[in-house]
Structures are given as C-alpha cells and as structure tokens.
Design a protein around this motif. Sequence first.
Motif, PDB file in Angstrom:
ATOM      1  N   ASN A 349      -8.396  15.655   8.679  1.00 13.20           N
ATOM      2  CA  ASN A 349      -7.715  14.513   7.874  1.00 13.20           C
ATOM      3  C   ASN A 349      -6.293  15.328   7.731  1.00 13.20           C
ATOM      4  O   ASN A 349      -6.113  16.587   7.420  1.00 13.20           O
ATOM      5  N   CYS A 380       0.077  14.143  13.331  1.00 15.31           N
ATOM      6  CA  CYS A 380      -0.836  13.410  12.688  1.00 15.31           C
ATOM      7  C   CYS A 380      -0.754  12.046  13.006  1.00 15.31           C
ATOM      8  O   CYS A 380       0.222  11.451  12.867  1.00 15.31           O
ATOM      9  N   LYS A 381      -1.915  11.303  13.453  1.00 11.45           N
ATOM     10  CA  LYS A 381      -1.895   9.793  13.893  1.00 11.45           C
ATOM     11  C   LYS A 381      -3.261   9.360  13.363  1.00 11.45           C
ATOM     12  O   LYS A 381      -4.221   9.702  13.488  1.00 11.45           O
ATOM     13  N   GLU A 382      -3.094   8.244  12.393  1.00  9.52           N
ATOM     14  CA  GLU A 382      -4.146   7.339  12.040  1.00  9.52           C
ATOM     15  C   GLU A 382      -5.134   8.263  11.550  1.00  9.52           C
ATOM     16  O   GLU A 382      -6.457   8.479  11.617  1.00  9.52           O
ATOM     17  N   GLN A 383      -4.614   9.370  10.347  1.00  4.81           N
ATOM     18  CA  GLN A 383      -5.697  10.170   9.653  1.00  4.81           C
ATOM     19  C   GLN A 383      -6.301  11.178  10.501  1.00  4.81           C
ATOM     20  O   GLN A 383      -7.321  11.726  10.062  1.00  4.81           O
ATOM     21  N   SER A 384      -5.806  11.330  11.560  1.00  3.17           N
ATOM     22  CA  SER A 384      -6.509  12.591  12.525  1.00  3.17           C
ATOM     23  C   SER A 384      -5.372  13.450  13.002  1.00  3.17           C
ATOM     24  O   SER A 384      -4.194  12.749  13.510  1.00  3.17           O
ATOM     25  N   CYS A 385      -5.364  14.705  12.704  1.00  3.46           N
ATOM     26  CA  CYS A 385      -4.364  15.818  12.994  1.00  3.46           C
ATOM     27  C   CYS A 385      -4.959  16.676  14.080  1.00  3.46           C
ATOM     28  O   CYS A 385      -5.909  17.035  14.242  1.00  3.46           O
TER      29      CYS A 385
END
Length: 434
Positions: A349, A380-385
């Motif tokens: 995150n 980072c995209k949509e709370q995923s890095c």
Amino acid sequence: MPLRLRPARRHRGLLVCIIAIAFGAAFYKVYKTPPAASFQPVPAAVSGNSEPLLYSDFASSRQLIQTHAASLIELKNGHLRAFWFSGSREGARDVEIHTAVFDPVRRQWSTEQSIATRSGTQQALVRYISKLGNPVPARAADGTLWLYYVTVSIGGWAGSSIAAITSQDEGVTWSRARRLVSSPFFNISTLVKGAPFLYSDGTMGLPVYHEFISKFGELLRLDKTGAVIDKQRLSAGGEGALQPVVLTQSPRDALVLMRHSGAAPRRVLGTATHDAGQHWSRPAPTALPNPDAALAAVTLTDGRLLAILNDAEQGRDALALVISADGGANWKKLYRFEDQSAAGESALNPAHYSKIVEEMVGRAGPESQGKVKSAQRQMCKEQSCRFEFSYPYLIKTQSGELHLVYTWNRSFIKHVAFTQAWLDQRVRDSDGLH
C-alpha cells in the motif's frame, strides 16, 4: 482511351515493384559492402583510484515526471555526461531528451537541461514527430560527440526511426537533428539502446533493434559522416531478441548479449563473431535470466566481462552485477545494487511503500519527500505499489572507474560509481563463498 488496369493487375504490379526494389537493394549491398575492418582494441585504463570505493547519487532532479532510458559518455576533461528522456509519461508529446554533467572530483551532478524536443526535432527533420525515446551517445574517431535518439512519426515504438545530433563542444551546444536512414523500405522500426563502438578504420558500430511484425537485433556500420554503409542481422525475428549490447574482446572477436522477449524460460540471448562481425553465430540462451528487460555490459581491460541486469525471469525489482572470466560461458553474481524482490512478493500500500522509499533515499527533508511523491506517482495504482530498477547503462572510464546509470522507479535516473579495487574485492569475497 487510356488503358486501365484491373485491381488484381495493379496489386501484382505493386508487388513486382516491391520485389524489384528488394532485389535491387540486395544487389547494391553485395557490390557496395565496404572493406572489412577489425574491432578497435579495448583501451587500457590509466592508473586510477586504488581504494575500494562505491558511491551513488541521482543524476536527474526534476520531480513528479516519468524519467527513463539513461546513457553515459566520458568527456575529454574526465567529466561524464548523461542523457535520458522525461515527460508526463513514456510516449507523451511533452517528452524531451535531457542531459546533465557529473564532476568525478566533486562527485556532483549539474542541473539537468533539455537538448532535444519533439517540436524541435520535427522542425529539423521536416516531418511529423509524435514522440521521442531512448538516447545513446557516441564518440566518433575525429572526437565529435554524437547523440542518437528514437523518434516516432506514427503508431507505437514499432514505427520508430533514429535521429542524430552532433556537438563539437562536448555537449554544450548541438546541431540540428538529421534522420539516420537504416532501411530502404520506409525506414521504420529501428531503435537504439546499446552503446556504440569503433572499428579500427574509424567507422562506428551502432547496435539497433526492430519491433515491427517481428523482433530482432542488427548492427549498423556508419562512416565518418554518420551514413549507414553496412549492417548485419544479429538474430532472426522469431527469437524475440532486442537491445543488443556488443562486447568486443579482440580485433576479431566479440560477444553480443540481447534482451529476450520470447517465451519462457527467459534467458539473455548471446551471439558471437570471430571475424569482426562478418558472420555471427545463431543466438542461443545464456545462463543469465532475463525478465524481458534491457541489460548493460562492458569488457574489462583484462578480458573479463561485466554485466548488470535484472537477474530474474519476472520483475524488475532487483538489479545485479555479474562477471564472467571465460568469455560469457559462465557468470558469477557479485552484488545487487537494488533489491526489493522480497517487498514485491506482496502488494504494497502507499503508506508502506513510502517508508521503504524513504529508507532507500536515506535523506531527510524536502528532497526525500519529493522522491517519495515522485515514485508514488509513477509506481502506485489503486492502493498497490511496486518497484522498478531498469534499463542500466554501464561505461568504464580512462581512470579505470566504472559508472552505471539506470531508471529508478520510473521517476529518477540513479548513478552508481565504483572503482576497480571495489570490484576486485567483490570478486575475492564471492570466491571465498565457494
């Protein structure tokens, strides 16, 4: 009444014309191929720093943009000049070619500057340019500094061609761009990434690759004016070989390492010549894993080969240094400049990602926060890095030091320098592990 050809006849006529042009080009090549020339020997290093030193910094400074595909060249005064492209995103219309200069005594990078833009290149070439890409510098036999970079007029990278600019003052000012004509058929789908080199007669070797319909590597030979006078195919289309790196080992011997974009198992592909590039062996997988990513390599003065790559079949979250003492048959891992492979095994995150990036930067204050925010923006995209350390470029200077630049999380260009003594220490340490 004028004669009108049926559509089928028109198509057959067009096909005949294309075939005639192809045979004509092949005939011309056979009878206009320049005399063979040997590879220029690997220069010996002068006495340099004997201390085992390793240090790093960031070559680029602009924040909140995407930065990628760096390259390096040593200047006549011993400084280094780096090049890369940056913009809002890869392939965007605002992408420019940037440069900065490194002072090895002060260990300090200058402020980065733009030296080539899409609109300026378009005006110079008198043709539409939609985007810019990979820059690669070269030193001609007469001392002129050349910079080759990718341009695209239509479509994606498969529709690319190469532009070139020159400098007589070590990169302070540059000429207008000119187009490198590498193919008689529309001159499309030619890109650069690997370091150029010189032949003994003063001509230049420029490694290139193609992505249109099939993917393969080639080697262009350029005369002293920068015109293409010969080219050799380094791989076939079905092998998925890209971004060749040429390692000259003697006046007649060289090894080429290539990125593998084909099916698993993915390994760096290698091809060799023993007659100064007149003939090349069929590309074969090496022992080095490759996650469809670029690599860099140099030949050391003593003949050993040094390479830097993402040493896995998947992911670009680790960047390793490897060495070969037998011409590339076997490789030994010496060091990892970056390693976030453990963190990349699970989704990160943004909060956790920020803490890791802060530790990587190792600095407090606005500069650290700027790097964190820049990395988050790109990775980072949509709370995923995730992490990315890619597109390495490695050179050996006259002093014997080795300098590496690479893409750091798509947001900055990182620079790492190390001495021959540090490298030798790593070799001794790795030997002690067996």
